[in-house]
Design an enzyme around this catalytic site. Structure first.
Site, PDB file in Angstrom:
ATOM      1  N   ASP A   1      61.226  47.256  64.451  1.00 22.84           N
ATOM      2  CA  ASP A   1      61.940  48.320  65.169  1.00 22.84           C
ATOM      3  C   ASP A   1      62.282  49.464  64.215  1.00 22.84           C
ATOM      4  O   ASP A   1      61.728  49.588  63.114  1.00 22.84           O
ATOM      5  CB  ASP A   1      63.188  47.724  65.855  1.00 22.84           C
ATOM      6  CG  ASP A   1      63.574  48.465  67.126  1.00 22.84           C
ATOM      7  OD1 ASP A   1      64.176  49.552  67.010  1.00 22.84           O
ATOM      8  OD2 ASP A   1      63.272  47.987  68.229  1.00 22.84           O
ATOM      9  N   ASP A   2      63.204  50.296  64.610  1.00 21.67           N
ATOM     10  CA  ASP A   2      63.612  51.504  63.889  1.00 21.67           C
ATOM     11  C   ASP A   2      63.956  51.191  62.423  1.00 21.67           C
ATOM     12  O   ASP A   2      64.472  50.125  62.113  1.00 21.67           O
ATOM     13  CB  ASP A   2      64.860  52.041  64.601  1.00 21.67           C
ATOM     14  CG  ASP A   2      65.184  53.469  64.209  1.00 21.67           C
ATOM     15  OD1 ASP A   2      64.507  54.012  63.333  1.00 21.67           O
ATOM     16  OD2 ASP A   2      66.126  54.021  64.813  1.00 21.67           O
TER      17      ASP A   2
ATOM     18  N   ARG B   1      72.763  61.753  69.118  1.00 24.21           N
ATOM     19  CA  ARG B   1      72.445  60.719  68.112  1.00 24.21           C
ATOM     20  C   ARG B   1      71.882  61.360  66.835  1.00 24.21           C
ATOM     21  O   ARG B   1      70.864  60.930  66.290  1.00 24.21           O
ATOM     22  CB  ARG B   1      71.452  59.701  68.661  1.00 24.21           C
ATOM     23  CG  ARG B   1      71.566  58.369  67.949  1.00 24.21           C
ATOM     24  CD  ARG B   1      70.313  57.524  68.097  1.00 24.21           C
ATOM     25  NE  ARG B   1      70.550  56.176  67.582  1.00 24.21           N
ATOM     26  CZ  ARG B   1      69.597  55.328  67.285  1.00 24.21           C
ATOM     27  NH1 ARG B   1      68.336  55.631  67.470  1.00 24.21           N
ATOM     28  NH2 ARG B   1      69.893  54.141  66.816  1.00 24.21           N
TER      29      ARG B   1
ATOM     30  N   LYS C   1      56.541  50.187  70.740  1.00 28.79           N
ATOM     31  CA  LYS C   1      57.760  50.462  71.523  1.00 28.79           C
ATOM     32  C   LYS C   1      58.042  51.955  71.381  1.00 28.79           C
ATOM     33  O   LYS C   1      58.348  52.430  70.281  1.00 28.79           O
ATOM     34  CB  LYS C   1      58.910  49.630  70.974  1.00 28.79           C
ATOM     35  CG  LYS C   1      60.247  49.879  71.658  1.00 28.79           C
ATOM     36  CD  LYS C   1      61.285  48.900  71.113  1.00 28.79           C
ATOM     37  CE  LYS C   1      62.689  49.175  71.610  1.00 28.79           C
ATOM     38  NZ  LYS C   1      63.679  48.328  70.938  1.00 28.79           N
ATOM     39  N   TRP C   2      57.899  52.691  72.479  1.00 30.29           N
ATOM     40  CA  TRP C   2      58.038  54.160  72.473  1.00 30.29           C
ATOM     41  C   TRP C   2      59.445  54.507  72.946  1.00 30.29           C
ATOM     42  O   TRP C   2      59.748  54.428  74.127  1.00 30.29           O
ATOM     43  CB  TRP C   2      56.985  54.757  73.414  1.00 30.29           C
ATOM     44  CG  TRP C   2      56.930  56.245  73.456  1.00 30.29           C
ATOM     45  CD1 TRP C   2      57.871  57.083  73.989  1.00 30.29           C
ATOM     46  CD2 TRP C   2      55.884  57.091  72.969  1.00 30.29           C
ATOM     47  NE1 TRP C   2      57.466  58.391  73.852  1.00 30.29           N
ATOM     48  CE2 TRP C   2      56.243  58.431  73.233  1.00 30.29           C
ATOM     49  CE3 TRP C   2      54.660  56.852  72.333  1.00 30.29           C
ATOM     50  CZ2 TRP C   2      55.434  59.509  72.898  1.00 30.29           C
ATOM     51  CZ3 TRP C   2      53.857  57.924  72.008  1.00 30.29           C
ATOM     52  CH2 TRP C   2      54.241  59.236  72.280  1.00 30.29           C
ATOM     53  N   ASP C   3      60.291  54.915  71.999  1.00 31.04           N
ATOM     54  CA  ASP C   3      61.708  55.110  72.297  1.00 31.04           C
ATOM     55  C   ASP C   3      62.027  56.591  72.517  1.00 31.04           C
ATOM     56  O   ASP C   3      61.238  57.483  72.162  1.00 31.04           O
ATOM     57  CB  ASP C   3      62.521  54.556  71.110  1.00 31.04           C
ATOM     58  CG  ASP C   3      63.920  54.118  71.501  1.00 31.04           C
ATOM     59  OD1 ASP C   3      64.368  54.460  72.605  1.00 31.04           O
ATOM     60  OD2 ASP C   3      64.580  53.449  70.673  1.00 31.04           O
ATOM     61  N   MET C   4      63.195  56.892  73.062  1.00 32.06           N
ATOM     62  CA  MET C   4      63.645  58.274  73.312  1.00 32.06           C
ATOM     63  C   MET C   4      65.162  58.201  73.449  1.00 32.06           C
ATOM     64  O   MET C   4      65.652  57.731  74.470  1.00 32.06           O
ATOM     65  CB  MET C   4      62.998  58.738  74.625  1.00 32.06           C
ATOM     66  CG  MET C   4      62.969  60.203  74.906  1.00 32.06           C
ATOM     67  SD  MET C   4      64.541  60.851  75.460  1.00 32.06           S
ATOM     68  CE  MET C   4      64.112  62.482  75.949  1.00 32.06           C
ATOM     69  N   ASN C   5      65.867  58.626  72.401  1.00 36.14           N
ATOM     70  CA  ASN C   5      67.285  58.267  72.317  1.00 36.14           C
ATOM     71  C   ASN C   5      68.305  59.376  72.517  1.00 36.14           C
ATOM     72  O   ASN C   5      69.396  59.295  71.957  1.00 36.14           O
ATOM     73  CB  ASN C   5      67.549  57.604  70.964  1.00 36.14           C
ATOM     74  CG  ASN C   5      67.062  56.174  70.960  1.00 36.14           C
ATOM     75  OD1 ASN C   5      67.402  55.403  71.841  1.00 36.14           O
ATOM     76  ND2 ASN C   5      66.243  55.833  69.985  1.00 36.14           N
TER      77      ASN C   5
ATOM     78  N   CYS D   1      60.992  52.940  76.315  1.00 34.26           N
ATOM     79  CA  CYS D   1      62.400  52.666  76.066  1.00 34.26           C
ATOM     80  C   CYS D   1      63.075  54.026  75.926  1.00 34.26           C
ATOM     81  O   CYS D   1      62.469  54.974  75.446  1.00 34.26           O
ATOM     82  CB  CYS D   1      62.492  51.873  74.759  1.00 34.26           C
ATOM     83  SG  CYS D   1      64.160  51.673  74.127  1.00 34.26           S
TER      84      CYS D   1
ATOM     85  N   ASP E   1      69.863  48.356  76.511  1.00 34.20           N
ATOM     86  CA  ASP E   1      70.303  47.933  75.184  1.00 34.20           C
ATOM     87  C   ASP E   1      71.329  46.816  75.284  1.00 34.20           C
ATOM     88  O   ASP E   1      71.765  46.279  74.278  1.00 34.20           O
ATOM     89  CB  ASP E   1      70.927  49.115  74.432  1.00 34.20           C
ATOM     90  CG  ASP E   1      69.863  49.940  73.736  1.00 34.20           C
ATOM     91  OD1 ASP E   1      68.706  49.493  73.683  1.00 34.20           O
ATOM     92  OD2 ASP E   1      70.186  51.037  73.251  1.00 34.20           O
TER      93      ASP E   1
END
Ligand code: DGJ
Length: 626
Positions: A251-252, A328, A361-365, A411, A433
């Protein structure tokens, strides 16, 4: 539909499309309304396209995907709302005169409101009565609502949110709306959901992963957050491998300088301080042990502290000469710009070619604020949000086509963009989450109103839970997460021997049953929104096998015997029920009910019951006795 996701058919017998053309001779424009009616599904899709055939510019302020009139207002308005870590809770209220609507202005479809509404008849429940469901295949700002007029008729509308939207349509140009999917059920909510599930599983999700069972994964986020090194990752992967887990997801925090969330988004190069041997070595090492390797990215974002920002601070989505806010600690890249899209595509290709990666895992926070683009003139700033989503879809189309073997999971801080638009490109979405099994009851139950289990990312995490501090048995955590795209999100090196044995059993149980969970018919039985207990069942298409799940939230002293009415079985078939010696016919289980095993009965002799304390659960397997 050009550049937009939509459901599809594989042969022309599956559906027929009627196009209604409405011409406005005054301004010389035509609207094409397309209605696609499916032959074997209770589904109609609708989209609209506006063509400017005149010689003047048309300013489009509002353009719905569908507007539908029903002759009465005797319905309840149902939708899925929430927030970060409590997404898609079921909400209902009676329709009243005037306009009632839900929307997103956040640049994503959002966790506040899912792009879905339903109108339920007054006596409709899970199993009987009329319900109309409306779902929008779109990932950005939307509106969905109902206007009840003075004659008590209802006008449903759903489409791109007109808030801060305006599209300048030049002569000879066309504007295409996203697609609306309408499902009707005369047999209550379960049937409506099953129709959505089948359609979205079979004719929205695409590619190799559409029909494949999903690998059991382990993700290191809650195990390490940003604090890891190569050795730690390999230790977690090795321990997970011994348990039977099939995919390790990094992950990140793996890219240069990313030791917290203030930095480095946009620079997709490995951090040699943390992973000195590089991603290729790491992925090979993990693969040597028989596991696949996956990676987290957040390509739509840029940190102020990054090499990318030093070079291209003008690539940020913002209103010129106005202050702009972090979310963030990060900014959003302006996906309306072709060079930004090209950068994202090429940096992702470099990454995906640099190691043996089989999952992304394509995230967007963060949500969008101060939405503007210096790529577009002042008169076109109302186009930015929608152009952003079109840009995102273009990127995803390119990458998913180039890497057909990679399993993509979308995500957005969990479920901030859980919508049919994203599922067209990525077959599963990290639902929330919040990994607390008790919170997940509502989240997953609500999500199941529209979305199939195969799309709902769900993981077993550690205890006390990181979002709520709650302590829940490993068994219950598993029973809730297994009804989704399943994985673990914990430090496998810290498990006790007893936990390891339990997890090995969970994994072999799941491997035996994941085909049924992914492809079976899902029925909601007891709602966590209405009481202390939740229950559901998945039944195989031939009705020969089923998995029933029951979760009791709080323990009850000296509870009464409890039966749950099962659904979806064959009434004529006799079933073996795991844990019971007697066999039962489907009609008995569906009309009289399945007698549940006893919970703690309030005496000090606890050995009467294995189900003691809060947050208890069990699974019962049903198998046709043939
Ligand atoms: C939000 C996601 O939902 C989490 O699972 C995790 O990937 C973090 N982002 C990482 O920053």
């Amino acid at each position: 539909m050009e550049g937009l996701p939509a459901v599809y058919v594989e042969n022309c017998e599956e559906a027929e499309t009627l196009t209604v053309a409405l011409r406005d001779l005054q301004i010389s424009a035509t609207i094409y309304l397309q209605y696609t009616v499916f032959s074997n599904r209770n589904v109609i899709t609708r989209n609209a396209r506006l063509e400017n055939t005149g010689n003047q510019v048309i300013k489009v302020d509002r353009f719905m995907s569908a507007v539908i009139d029903l002759p009465s207002c005797d319905y309840d308005f149902m939708h899925l709302d929430g927030a970060w870590i409590r997404e898609r809770h079921i909400t209902e209220r009676p329709l009243t005169k005037g306009i009632q609507s839900i929307d997103s202005k956040r640049g994503t479809s959002s966790s506040q409101h899912n792009p879905f509404i339903a109108l339920k008849g007054k006596n409709t429940n899970e199993d009987s009565g009329d319900v109309y469901g409306f779902s929008l295949v779109y990932s950005g700002n939307f509106i969905a609502g109902v206007e009840v007029d003075h004659y008590e008729t209802s006008r449903i509308f759903i489409g791109i949110n007109p808030f801060e939207f305006q599209w300048r349509l030049e002569p000879n140009e066309a504007f295409q709306s996203p697609e609306m999917v309408m499902v009707y059920s005369a047999e209550g909510l379960n049937k409506m959901s099953q129709t959505f599930h089948k359609l979205y599983k079979e004719r929205l999700v695409r590619g190799k992963w559409r029909d494949r069972v999903r690998p059991i994964l382990i993700n290191n986020w809650e195990a390490t957050y940003f604090n890891f090194n190569e050795e730690k990752l390999l230790q977690i992967a090795n321990s997970a491998n011994e348990l039977g887990i099939e995919l390790f997801v990094l992950d990140d925090g793996w890219f240069k300088g990313r030791n917290n969330d203030t930095t480095s988004l946009g620079d997709w190069v490995v951090d040699k301080a943390k992973i000195p041997s590089g991603l290729d070595y790491l992925s090979k090492k993990i693969r040597e042990n028989g596991m696949d390797f996956g990676i987290w990215v957040e390509p739509e974002m840029i940190s102020e502290q990054s090499m990318l920002f030093e070079k291209h601070s003008d690539w940020v989505l913002r209103v010129q000469n106005r202050p702009h806010s972090h979310g963030r600690n990060q900014y959003i890249l302006d996906l309306t710009r072709v060079e930004v899209r090209e950068y994202i595509i090429s940096s992702m290709k470099n990454l995906l070619n640099s190691a043996e990666i089989s999952y992304v895992k394509w995230d967007m926070n963060r949500n969008m604020t101060e939405v503007g683009s210096n790529n577009l003139p002042a008169g076109r700033q109302g186009e930015v949000s929608h152009r952003y989503i079109l840009g995102l879809y273009e990127i995803l189309e390119e990458l998913t086509n180039c890497y057909p073997d990679i399993l993509f999971e979308s995500c957005a801080s969990g479920g901030n963009r859980f919508d049919p638009g994203m599922l067209y490109y990525m077959p599963q979405t990290w639902a929330s989450d919040n990994t607390d099994a008790i919170e997940r009851l509502k989240i997953q139950y609500g999500t199941s109103i529209v979305y199939p289990l195969s799309t709902i990312g769900a993981h077993v995490s550690t205890c006390p839970n990181h979002q709520t501090g709650r302590i829940v048995d490993l068994q219950t955590r598993f029973h809730v997460a297994m009804f989704g795209a399943f994985g673990y999100e914990l430090d496998a090196t810290k498990l006790t021997m007893i936990e390891k044995e339990e997890i090995k059993d969970q994994i072999s149980f799941l491997k035996r049953n994941r085909h049924l969970i992914m492809n079976g018919t899902f029925y909601r039985l007891l709602s966590p929104f209405q009481g202390n207990d939740a229950a559901w069942i998945v039944v195989s298409e031939d009705k020969k096998n089923a998995l029933f799940a029951f979760v009791r939230t709080l323990a009850k002293p000296n509870p009464s015997f409890q039966r749950v009415l099962i659904k979806g079985l064959d009434p004529e078939v006799e079933y073996c029920v795991s844990g019971l010696e007697n066999k039962y016919f489907g009609d008995e289980l569906m009309n009289v009910g399945l007698l549940l095993p006893p919970f703690y009965n309030g005496t000090v002799k606890l050995n009467h019951s294995v189900f003691v304390g809060d947050f208890q659960s069990f699974i019962i397997e049903l198998e046709a006795n043939v």
